[in-house]
Design an enzyme around this catalytic site. Structure first.
Site, PDB file in Angstrom:
ATOM      1  N   THR A  22       0.810  -1.226   0.000  1.00 13.23           N
ATOM      2  CA  THR A  22       0.000   0.000   0.000  1.00 13.23           C
ATOM      3  C   THR A  22       0.844   1.277   0.000  1.00 13.23           C
ATOM      4  OG1 THR A  22      -0.084  -0.290   2.382  1.00 13.23           O
ATOM      5  CG2 THR A  22      -2.021  -0.997   1.142  1.00 13.23           C
ATOM      6  N   GLY A  23       2.161   1.167   0.278  1.00 15.10           N
ATOM      7  CA  GLY A  23       3.018   2.351   0.419  1.00 15.10           C
ATOM      8  C   GLY A  23       3.500   2.901  -0.917  1.00 15.10           C
ATOM      9  N   THR A  24       4.351   3.904  -0.851  1.00 13.10           N
ATOM     10  CA  THR A  24       4.877   4.557  -2.063  1.00 13.10           C
ATOM     11  C   THR A  24       5.627   3.558  -2.935  1.00 13.10           C
ATOM     12  OG1 THR A  24       5.122   6.596  -0.816  1.00 13.10           O
ATOM     13  CG2 THR A  24       6.389   6.443  -2.853  1.00 13.10           C
ATOM     14  N   SER A  47      -0.018  -3.533   6.595  1.00  8.32           N
ATOM     15  CA  SER A  47      -0.194  -3.569   8.054  1.00  8.32           C
ATOM     16  C   SER A  47      -1.584  -4.107   8.409  1.00  8.32           C
ATOM     17  CB  SER A  47      -0.027  -2.165   8.633  1.00  8.32           C
ATOM     18  OG  SER A  47      -1.176  -1.406   8.332  1.00  8.32           O
ATOM     19  N   ASP A 115       7.958  -0.579   5.769  1.00  4.25           N
ATOM     20  CA  ASP A 115       8.554   0.412   6.638  1.00  4.25           C
ATOM     21  C   ASP A 115       9.697  -0.259   7.416  1.00  4.25           C
ATOM     22  OD1 ASP A 115       7.702   3.219   7.833  1.00  4.25           O
ATOM     23  OD2 ASP A 115       8.494   1.956   9.444  1.00  4.25           O
ATOM     24  N   CYS A 180      18.230   5.037  -2.195  1.00  5.59           N
ATOM     25  CA  CYS A 180      17.903   5.632  -3.496  1.00  5.59           C
ATOM     26  C   CYS A 180      18.908   6.677  -3.996  1.00  5.59           C
ATOM     27  CB  CYS A 180      16.497   6.212  -3.452  1.00  5.59           C
ATOM     28  SG  CYS A 180      16.141   7.073  -1.934  1.00  5.59           S
ATOM     29  N   GLY A 211      10.646  10.424  -1.757  1.00  3.40           N
ATOM     30  CA  GLY A 211      11.622   9.584  -1.057  1.00  3.40           C
ATOM     31  C   GLY A 211      11.275   9.397   0.407  1.00  3.40           C
ATOM     32  N   HIS A 273      16.110  12.084  -7.617  1.00  6.69           N
ATOM     33  CA  HIS A 273      17.151  12.631  -6.751  1.00  6.69           C
ATOM     34  C   HIS A 273      18.301  13.129  -7.639  1.00  6.69           C
ATOM     35  CE1 HIS A 273      14.866  11.133  -3.515  1.00  6.69           C
ATOM     36  NE2 HIS A 273      15.620  10.125  -3.102  1.00  6.69           N
ATOM     37  N   ASN A 358      14.061   8.099  -7.903  1.00 10.07           N
ATOM     38  CA  ASN A 358      14.207   7.458  -6.582  1.00 10.07           C
ATOM     39  C   ASN A 358      13.257   6.296  -6.344  1.00 10.07           C
ATOM     40  OD1 ASN A 358      12.478   9.905  -6.539  1.00 10.07           O
ATOM     41  ND2 ASN A 358      11.964   9.214  -4.486  1.00 10.07           N
TER      42      ASN A 358
HETATM   43  P1  NAP Z   1       5.516   4.113   3.009  1.00 10.70           P
HETATM   44  O1  NAP Z   1       4.866   4.825   1.880  1.00 10.70           O
HETATM   45  O2  NAP Z   1       5.431   4.692   4.358  1.00 10.70           O
HETATM   46  O3  NAP Z   1       4.937   2.576   3.042  1.00 10.70           O
HETATM   47  C1  NAP Z   1       5.228   1.683   4.093  1.00 10.70           C
HETATM   48  C2  NAP Z   1       4.535   0.345   3.895  1.00 10.70           C
HETATM   49  O4  NAP Z   1       4.822  -0.460   5.053  1.00 10.70           O
HETATM   50  C3  NAP Z   1       3.002   0.425   3.789  1.00 10.70           C
HETATM   51  O5  NAP Z   1       2.533  -0.529   2.888  1.00 10.70           O
HETATM   52  C4  NAP Z   1       2.546   0.071   5.198  1.00 10.70           C
HETATM   53  O6  NAP Z   1       1.239  -0.507   5.250  1.00 10.70           O
HETATM   54  C5  NAP Z   1       3.578  -0.977   5.573  1.00 10.70           C
HETATM   55  N1  NAP Z   1       3.624  -1.131   7.038  1.00 10.70           N
HETATM   56  C6  NAP Z   1       3.767  -0.174   7.980  1.00 10.70           C
HETATM   57  N2  NAP Z   1       3.720  -0.709   9.227  1.00 10.70           N
HETATM   58  C7  NAP Z   1       3.521  -2.044   9.052  1.00 10.70           C
HETATM   59  C8  NAP Z   1       3.369  -3.149   9.945  1.00 10.70           C
HETATM   60  N3  NAP Z   1       3.411  -2.991  11.277  1.00 10.70           N
HETATM   61  N4  NAP Z   1       3.179  -4.385   9.421  1.00 10.70           N
HETATM   62  C9  NAP Z   1       3.138  -4.571   8.084  1.00 10.70           C
HETATM   63  N5  NAP Z   1       3.255  -3.559   7.183  1.00 10.70           N
HETATM   64  C10 NAP Z   1       3.450  -2.313   7.667  1.00 10.70           C
HETATM   65  O7  NAP Z   1       7.085   3.929   2.744  1.00 10.70           O
HETATM   66  P2  NAP Z   1       7.860   3.851   1.327  1.00 10.70           P
HETATM   67  O8  NAP Z   1       8.374   5.177   0.922  1.00 10.70           O
HETATM   68  O9  NAP Z   1       7.057   3.064   0.369  1.00 10.70           O
HETATM   69  O10 NAP Z   1       9.175   3.040   1.758  1.00 10.70           O
HETATM   70  C11 NAP Z   1       9.127   1.651   2.014  1.00 10.70           C
HETATM   71  C12 NAP Z   1      10.538   1.176   2.298  1.00 10.70           C
HETATM   72  O11 NAP Z   1      11.372   1.374   1.154  1.00 10.70           O
HETATM   73  C13 NAP Z   1      11.195   1.947   3.456  1.00 10.70           C
HETATM   74  O12 NAP Z   1      11.971   1.067   4.214  1.00 10.70           O
HETATM   75  C14 NAP Z   1      12.055   2.967   2.741  1.00 10.70           C
HETATM   76  O13 NAP Z   1      13.145   3.385   3.500  1.00 10.70           O
HETATM   77  C15 NAP Z   1      12.491   2.200   1.495  1.00 10.70           C
HETATM   78  N6  NAP Z   1      12.787   3.024   0.335  1.00 10.70           N
HETATM   79  C16 NAP Z   1      11.957   4.033  -0.070  1.00 10.70           C
HETATM   80  C17 NAP Z   1      12.307   4.797  -1.203  1.00 10.70           C
HETATM   81  C18 NAP Z   1      11.428   5.921  -1.724  1.00 10.70           C
HETATM   82  O14 NAP Z   1      11.863   6.612  -2.654  1.00 10.70           O
HETATM   83  N7  NAP Z   1      10.238   6.138  -1.185  1.00 10.70           N
HETATM   84  C19 NAP Z   1      13.488   4.513  -1.886  1.00 10.70           C
HETATM   85  C20 NAP Z   1      14.305   3.455  -1.464  1.00 10.70           C
HETATM   86  C21 NAP Z   1      13.940   2.726  -0.352  1.00 10.70           C
HETATM   87  P3  NAP Z   1      -0.067   0.376   5.631  1.00 10.70           P
HETATM   88  O15 NAP Z   1      -0.354   1.210   4.436  1.00 10.70           O
HETATM   89  O16 NAP Z   1      -1.096  -0.665   5.889  1.00 10.70           O
HETATM   90  O17 NAP Z   1       0.304   1.189   6.843  1.00 10.70           O
END
Ligand code: NAP
Length: 384
Positions: A22-24, A47, A115, A180, A211, A273, A358
């Protein structure tokens, strides 16, 4: 943006689960895996708050992609990130789910966009249960038996997997992709390192708001502003390239001997980025020679014709006003890294501008390319 694949090979597809769907990053996995020639999405998980809903309900109001939610996942149920549910061959029943309210929860391997606060335990549980876990998160990147891979840079590091499985007694495994900022940085440095060696790098990043995930940075903080601090980012940018550009041994990795200094800033761009990078080579080099290396750089993903591999992993811009974030981040479906303004630097020797998408090249696309590499190398297979 419509994602196109290099080659449409017809094979029996591996079934894929997405943790953090569901996240980014999870949303980007869903977009990039549509029509993938080797992989198909069969399970989505997030989650407890999202679990039990259909995917379209779970992301209602927070689907942030420029294409609609694909039909193939709209009615899929969101599960909890628990491998016992995934192993089920029972139909998971959920109101409104695909196939008349029921869905199998089987997959061959998982991508993780979880996360970081929860990824450690969840990814471990899946690896113990026999899944290949292709992770975006930082939790295992520094472990001595877990490969941190950018397929154009260190595809050979995958060969640590059997050691990881033996050491941890896991039937599955974890493979990670880097931060990233690190992906475009090491891709631009790799051809120079191979030919001339690298002793020092100074990098300043201008990082997009996506990001930070969703909802991410509050609009009142980032509009009309630059924030000169991204918590925990600089140590990753200073350390991860050392593992990626280092050597593999039979029981771990030897870090590259490079001094890196990073300053990371959040800027009000949506995706992409942009980095300004200065570096010193170990052997004498000329600007023209380095440009030539970058323009002709190709590596294993291009030779293996992996479906998500860009034809030009590095695109060198001769126009000194490029690369620019908005104009260049989507090059080759967001998988090509742009470089420009390579010139002499009075302090370190050389300097340049580097740009990478990113959430694609730095996250979901990076993990998909890792999975394609692992599939070709025989580490990912059908479990049944
Ligand atoms: P995000 O939008 O905050 O999404 C986080 C995801 O984790 C959501 O699907 C969330 O589900 C799930 N989650 C949170 N708490 C949970 C739990 N207790 N049990 C199971 N699932 C849970 O974060 P994001 O930007 O997509 O990043 C995800 C990961 O990739 C992070 O570790 C980040 O550091 C890494 N990353 C991100 C980027 C970027 O550009 N964004 C680049 C490289 C790496 P719900 O929606 O149900 O809360």
């Amino acid at each position: 943006m419509k994602f196109k694949f290099m080659k449409n090979t017809r094979i029996k597809k591996l079934k894929v689960g997405i943790l953090g769907a569901t996240g980014t990053v999870g949303q980007k996995f869903i977009v990039l895996l549509q029509n993938h020639p080797w992989f198909e999405i069969t399970v989505l998980a997030a989650s407890k708050e999202s679990a039990g809903q259909t995917y379209e309900k779970a992301v209602s109001g927070r689907w942030k992609q420029e294409v609609d939610i694909p039909q193939s996942v709209r009615k899929m149920p969101v599960l909890e990130c628990d491998p016992r549910q995934f192993n089920s061959h029972e139909r998971i029943r959920i109101a409104g789910a695909k196939g008349g309210g029921a869905q199998f929860a089987y997959c061959d391997f998982v991508f993780s966009g979880l996360d970081a606060s929860v990824a450690g335990e969840i990814e471990k549980a899946f690896a113990m249960a026999g899944y290949g876990v292709i992770s975006n998160t930082k939790n295992y990147r520094t472990e001595r038996d877990v490969p941190l891979i950018v397929p154009e840079v260190n595809p050979n590091h995958a060969s640590i997997i059997p050691f990881q499985q033996k050491r941890r007694k896991w039937s599955g495994f974890i493979v990670t992709n880097p931060n990233c900022v690190v992906v475009p940085l090491v891709m631009a440095i790799k051809p120079v390192m191979d030919k001339f060696g690298i002793s020092k790098i100074m990098v300043t990043s201008m990082q997009a708001i996506s990001g930070a995930g969703y909802p991410g940075v509050p609009s009142l903080d980032i509009l009309d502003n630059v924030i000169p601090m991204i918590g925990g980012e600089e140590p990753k940018v200073e350390w991860e390239p050392l593992k990626l550009l280092g050597d593999i041994k039979k029981d771990g990795f030897k870090l590259a001997n490079i001094k890196i200094s990073a300053q990371c800033n959040r800027v009000p761009t949506k995706d992409g980025h942009l980095l300004t990078v200065a570096f010193s080579t170990r052997k004498p080099a000329k600007v023209g020679e380095i440009k030539h290396l970058m323009k002709n750089f190709k590596s294993e993903p291009q030779k293996m014709q992996l479906p998500s591999a860009p034809q030009k992993p590095l695109f060198y811009h001769d126009d000194e006003f490029r690369p620019q974030t908005r104009m260049d981040r989507d090059r080759e479906n967001g998988m090509s890294v742009s470089v420009g303004r390579l010139r002499e630097d009075p302090v370190l020797g050389f300097k340049m501008v580097v740009l990478g998408h990113n959430t694609i090249r730095g996250a979901a696309g990076a993990a998909i390319l890792n999975a394609e590499l692992l599939y070709k190398k025989g580490y990912l297979k059908a479990r049944l």
